[in-house]
Design an enzyme around this catalytic site. Sequence first.
Site, PDB file in Angstrom:
ATOM      1  N   LYS A 198      16.202 -22.491 -26.133  1.00 46.66           N
ATOM      2  CA  LYS A 198      15.494 -23.557 -26.076  1.00 46.66           C
ATOM      3  C   LYS A 198      15.022 -24.056 -27.320  1.00 46.66           C
ATOM      4  CE  LYS A 198      11.016 -22.546 -25.690  1.00 46.66           C
ATOM      5  NZ  LYS A 198      10.049 -23.307 -26.669  1.00 46.66           N
ATOM      6  N   ASN A 199      14.704 -23.210 -28.259  1.00 50.72           N
ATOM      7  CA  ASN A 199      14.028 -23.815 -29.602  1.00 50.72           C
ATOM      8  C   ASN A 199      15.196 -24.385 -30.532  1.00 50.72           C
ATOM      9  OD1 ASN A 199      11.708 -23.222 -28.791  1.00 50.72           O
ATOM     10  ND2 ASN A 199      11.336 -21.087 -29.932  1.00 50.72           N
ATOM     11  N   ARG A 257       4.946 -29.691 -27.190  1.00 48.21           N
ATOM     12  CA  ARG A 257       4.444 -29.999 -28.732  1.00 48.21           C
ATOM     13  C   ARG A 257       5.643 -30.433 -29.473  1.00 48.21           C
ATOM     14  NH1 ARG A 257       0.545 -28.883 -31.299  1.00 48.21           N
ATOM     15  NH2 ARG A 257       1.951 -28.369 -32.923  1.00 48.21           N
ATOM     16  N   CYS A 269      -2.727 -25.899 -28.720  1.00 53.59           N
ATOM     17  CA  CYS A 269      -2.030 -25.148 -27.569  1.00 53.59           C
ATOM     18  C   CYS A 269      -2.756 -23.738 -27.447  1.00 53.59           C
ATOM     19  CB  CYS A 269      -0.723 -25.311 -27.369  1.00 53.59           C
ATOM     20  SG  CYS A 269       0.105 -24.028 -28.644  1.00 53.59           S
ATOM     21  N   ARG A 323      -1.989 -25.406 -34.295  1.00 55.05           N
ATOM     22  CA  ARG A 323      -0.468 -25.992 -34.424  1.00 55.05           C
ATOM     23  C   ARG A 323      -0.612 -27.573 -34.881  1.00 55.05           C
ATOM     24  NH1 ARG A 323       3.281 -23.801 -29.786  1.00 55.05           N
ATOM     25  NH2 ARG A 323       4.807 -24.272 -31.367  1.00 55.05           N
ATOM     26  N   PRO A 324      -1.216 -27.830 -36.066  1.00 50.46           N
ATOM     27  CA  PRO A 324      -1.092 -29.206 -36.539  1.00 50.46           C
ATOM     28  C   PRO A 324       0.183 -29.575 -37.242  1.00 50.46           C
ATOM     29  CG  PRO A 324      -2.049 -27.611 -38.319  1.00 50.46           C
ATOM     30  CD  PRO A 324      -1.900 -26.918 -37.011  1.00 50.46           C
ATOM     31  N   VAL A 325       0.459 -30.906 -37.360  1.00 47.17           N
ATOM     32  CA  VAL A 325       1.724 -31.431 -37.807  1.00 47.17           C
ATOM     33  C   VAL A 325       1.806 -32.023 -39.231  1.00 47.17           C
ATOM     34  CG1 VAL A 325       2.929 -31.477 -35.645  1.00 47.17           C
ATOM     35  CG2 VAL A 325       1.511 -33.557 -36.336  1.00 47.17           C
ATOM     36  N   ASP A 326       0.830 -31.842 -39.936  1.00 44.03           N
ATOM     37  CA  ASP A 326       0.283 -32.251 -41.205  1.00 44.03           C
ATOM     38  C   ASP A 326       1.708 -32.297 -41.983  1.00 44.03           C
ATOM     39  OD1 ASP A 326      -0.633 -29.283 -41.023  1.00 44.03           O
ATOM     40  OD2 ASP A 326      -0.690 -29.586 -43.251  1.00 44.03           O
ATOM     41  N   ASP A 350       7.845 -14.878 -31.650  1.00 44.54           N
ATOM     42  CA  ASP A 350       7.963 -15.084 -30.122  1.00 44.54           C
ATOM     43  C   ASP A 350       8.419 -13.812 -29.684  1.00 44.54           C
ATOM     44  OD1 ASP A 350       7.451 -17.625 -30.528  1.00 44.54           O
ATOM     45  OD2 ASP A 350       9.545 -18.436 -30.748  1.00 44.54           O
ATOM     46  N   ILE A 363       1.646 -15.775 -37.807  1.00 47.90           N
ATOM     47  CA  ILE A 363       2.108 -16.874 -37.801  1.00 47.90           C
ATOM     48  C   ILE A 363       1.042 -17.817 -36.666  1.00 47.90           C
ATOM     49  CG2 ILE A 363       3.878 -18.505 -36.723  1.00 47.90           C
ATOM     50  CD1 ILE A 363       4.925 -16.658 -39.110  1.00 47.90           C
ATOM     51  N   ARG A 380       9.006 -22.838 -18.661  1.00 47.91           N
ATOM     52  CA  ARG A 380       9.585 -23.586 -19.776  1.00 47.91           C
ATOM     53  C   ARG A 380      10.453 -23.281 -20.620  1.00 47.91           C
ATOM     54  NH1 ARG A 380       4.675 -24.490 -23.208  1.00 47.91           N
ATOM     55  NH2 ARG A 380       6.272 -25.264 -24.490  1.00 47.91           N
TER      56      ARG A 380
HETATM   57  N1  EPU Z   1       1.608 -25.387 -39.328  1.00 49.19           N
HETATM   58  C1  EPU Z   1       0.842 -26.322 -40.151  1.00 49.19           C
HETATM   59  N2  EPU Z   1       1.219 -27.468 -40.138  1.00 49.19           N
HETATM   60  C2  EPU Z   1       2.521 -28.147 -39.722  1.00 49.19           C
HETATM   61  C3  EPU Z   1       3.280 -27.349 -39.104  1.00 49.19           C
HETATM   62  C4  EPU Z   1       3.020 -25.950 -38.802  1.00 49.19           C
HETATM   63  O1  EPU Z   1      -0.279 -25.681 -40.261  1.00 49.19           O
HETATM   64  O2  EPU Z   1       2.617 -29.246 -40.307  1.00 49.19           O
HETATM   65  C5  EPU Z   1       1.562 -23.902 -39.095  1.00 49.19           C
HETATM   66  C6  EPU Z   1       1.282 -23.862 -37.484  1.00 49.19           C
HETATM   67  O3  EPU Z   1       0.191 -24.094 -36.953  1.00 49.19           O
HETATM   68  C7  EPU Z   1       1.705 -22.610 -37.450  1.00 49.19           C
HETATM   69  C8  EPU Z   1       2.699 -22.025 -38.381  1.00 49.19           C
HETATM   70  O4  EPU Z   1       2.694 -23.119 -39.390  1.00 49.19           O
HETATM   71  O5  EPU Z   1       0.525 -21.615 -37.873  1.00 49.19           O
HETATM   72  C9  EPU Z   1       4.118 -22.082 -38.006  1.00 49.19           C
HETATM   73  O6  EPU Z   1       4.511 -23.013 -37.234  1.00 49.19           O
HETATM   74  P1  EPU Z   1       5.903 -23.765 -37.070  1.00 49.19           P
HETATM   75  O7  EPU Z   1       6.049 -25.233 -37.441  1.00 49.19           O
HETATM   76  O8  EPU Z   1       6.775 -23.025 -37.769  1.00 49.19           O
HETATM   77  O9  EPU Z   1       6.139 -23.558 -35.647  1.00 49.19           O
HETATM   78  P2  EPU Z   1       6.600 -24.882 -34.473  1.00 49.19           P
HETATM   79  O10 EPU Z   1       8.014 -25.476 -34.910  1.00 49.19           O
HETATM   80  O11 EPU Z   1       5.565 -25.562 -33.907  1.00 49.19           O
HETATM   81  C10 EPU Z   1       8.564 -23.184 -33.550  1.00 49.19           C
HETATM   82  C11 EPU Z   1       8.943 -22.753 -32.001  1.00 49.19           C
HETATM   83  C12 EPU Z   1       8.090 -21.485 -31.607  1.00 49.19           C
HETATM   84  C13 EPU Z   1       7.884 -20.595 -32.597  1.00 49.19           C
HETATM   85  C14 EPU Z   1       7.588 -20.970 -33.945  1.00 49.19           C
HETATM   86  C15 EPU Z   1       7.475 -20.019 -35.035  1.00 49.19           C
HETATM   87  C16 EPU Z   1      10.221 -24.567 -31.177  1.00 49.19           C
HETATM   88  C17 EPU Z   1       9.920 -25.539 -30.094  1.00 49.19           C
HETATM   89  N3  EPU Z   1       8.986 -23.875 -31.122  1.00 49.19           N
HETATM   90  O12 EPU Z   1       7.249 -23.748 -33.546  1.00 49.19           O
HETATM   91  O13 EPU Z   1       8.460 -21.240 -30.294  1.00 49.19           O
HETATM   92  O14 EPU Z   1       7.065 -19.588 -32.063  1.00 49.19           O
HETATM   93  O15 EPU Z   1       8.585 -22.070 -34.192  1.00 49.19           O
HETATM   94  O16 EPU Z   1       8.635 -19.431 -35.110  1.00 49.19           O
HETATM   95  O17 EPU Z   1      11.080 -24.375 -32.026  1.00 49.19           O
HETATM   96  C18 EPU Z   1       7.973 -20.392 -28.105  1.00 49.19           C
HETATM   97  O18 EPU Z   1       9.293 -20.531 -28.102  1.00 49.19           O
HETATM   98  O19 EPU Z   1       7.417 -19.517 -27.471  1.00 49.19           O
HETATM   99  C19 EPU Z   1       7.442 -20.782 -29.385  1.00 49.19           C
HETATM  100  C20 EPU Z   1       6.260 -20.992 -29.498  1.00 49.19           C
END
Ligand code: EPU
Length: 422
Positions: free
Chosen positions: A22-23, A92, A116, A121-124, A307, A329, A399
């Site tokens: 999925k990811n 997301r 969530c 989980r911000p996207v900053d 995960d 994480i 999902r």
């Molecule tokens: N973070 C920030 N700012 C950002 C981006 C991330 O503070 O701009 C923080 C997040 O809040 C979190 C950490 O950094 O605390 C890591 O977040 P990351 O961006 O790595 O996670 P993601 O891309 O949102 C993906 C997977 C998740 C998996 C994480 C970590 C996808 C679609 N989702 O999420 O998968 O847990 O990486 O490996 O690829 C799942 O499949 O159940 C799942 C949650």
Amino acid sequence: MDQFLITGSSRIAGEVTISGAKNAALPLLAAMILAETPTTLHNVPSLQDVRTLIALIGGMGIHIQKQGDTVTCDTKTIDNFYAPYDLVKTMRASILVLGPLLARFGEAEVSLPGGCAIGSRPVDQHLKAFEAMGATISVENGYVKAQAPKGGKLIGCNFSFDMITVGGTENVIMAAALAKGTTVLGNCALEPEVVDLANMLVAMGAKISGIGTSTMTIEGVERLHGCEYSVVADRIETGSYLAGALMTRGDVLAKNTSALLLTPVLEKFEDMGAVITTGDDWIRAQMTGRPRPVNIRTQPHPGFPTDMQAQLMAISCLADGTSTFIENIFENRYMHVPELNRLGASIQVDGHTAVVTGVENFTAAPVMATDLRASMSLVMAAATAEGESLIDRIYHIDRGYENVESKLRALGVNIERINSNN
Ligand code: EPU
């Protein structure tokens, strides 16, 4: 809302064929937006999240369709660069369309994902990187509005992420692939799904070096073309089914997967007493006695994946001793703890740390799935518990786990889907 009725006391044993990840599938689908000619993606799992992203991309006027496990996409007919709240709020990872839209069309309007269950989980970091590439970003009425600099092209830059982010790395390498000039990205995520995306971008004509390392250099190209690509195996699905063997003195053979994708998990399985054997595209876990306790700290790849934390915790609930978990994480990823405790586990949480005192058996109970991976830990726990357990809110599991009931049944789990609307 559907529920699972699980009649426990199963020994989890048999063969399971692993689906595409999925990811990995989600960023690869988003990357299709970058191609000027048609793209074909194979080994795409049939999951709610995949359907959501296909609907989101289709809503832009792009011709995209899934038949079996193959998705074909032709972007010629795109007529808008908009990702609405209604779809983004359910997933997301929708934010991953921002980089490709901005890079190729110079503009995008994407709903800001909310928090969530597992954290805010911000996207900053995504937005900061796009700004470093010259984009103008504003957040208005819950939407990120992004505009490339004059001329419509992002500009290559040197950027280092403040923290390791999987989605951030993915969004930015997609954007950099079509930027003007060279982008050097530091502190990149090393997850196999990031590597899969980078490899697909290269197949589309992108120039990327340092794939699989923390510094990637992307030399922007004028255009990307379509390609034919296949999604990497789902390492988390693999680990989830193998976990069932450890909980039930079972024997699971996972096919269509690779041990190289989940070394840190397999090491922990061995520490817990499983015999792991592997081939080029299969992994077998065999377990005889009670699991041994473990200590687990979740980390970015190649550390132990967050995960798999809930599934390992479910195993450790049955261990002969006390295990410790530290979740590094996500700030709120212990929602399964009270539910596992309802099934008879003994787990105490203090901040990021969970201490699990092993018990002999789970006991059946009604429980509620709280997030995708947490759901799997409850399913496995219920499968070992004597009696009937009803698991509510299983839309979470839909999902991310393809054909979950038929795969579990083939492994000996007595599971039934109940549609509570009936
Ligand atoms: N973070 C920030 N700012 C950002 C981006 C991330 O503070 O701009 C923080 C997040 O809040 C979190 C950490 O950094 O605390 C890591 O977040 P990351 O961006 O790595 O996670 P993601 O891309 O949102 C993906 C997977 C998740 C998996 C994480 C970590 C996808 C679609 N989702 O999420 O998968 O847990 O990486 O490996 O690829 C799942 O499949 O159940 C799942 C949650």
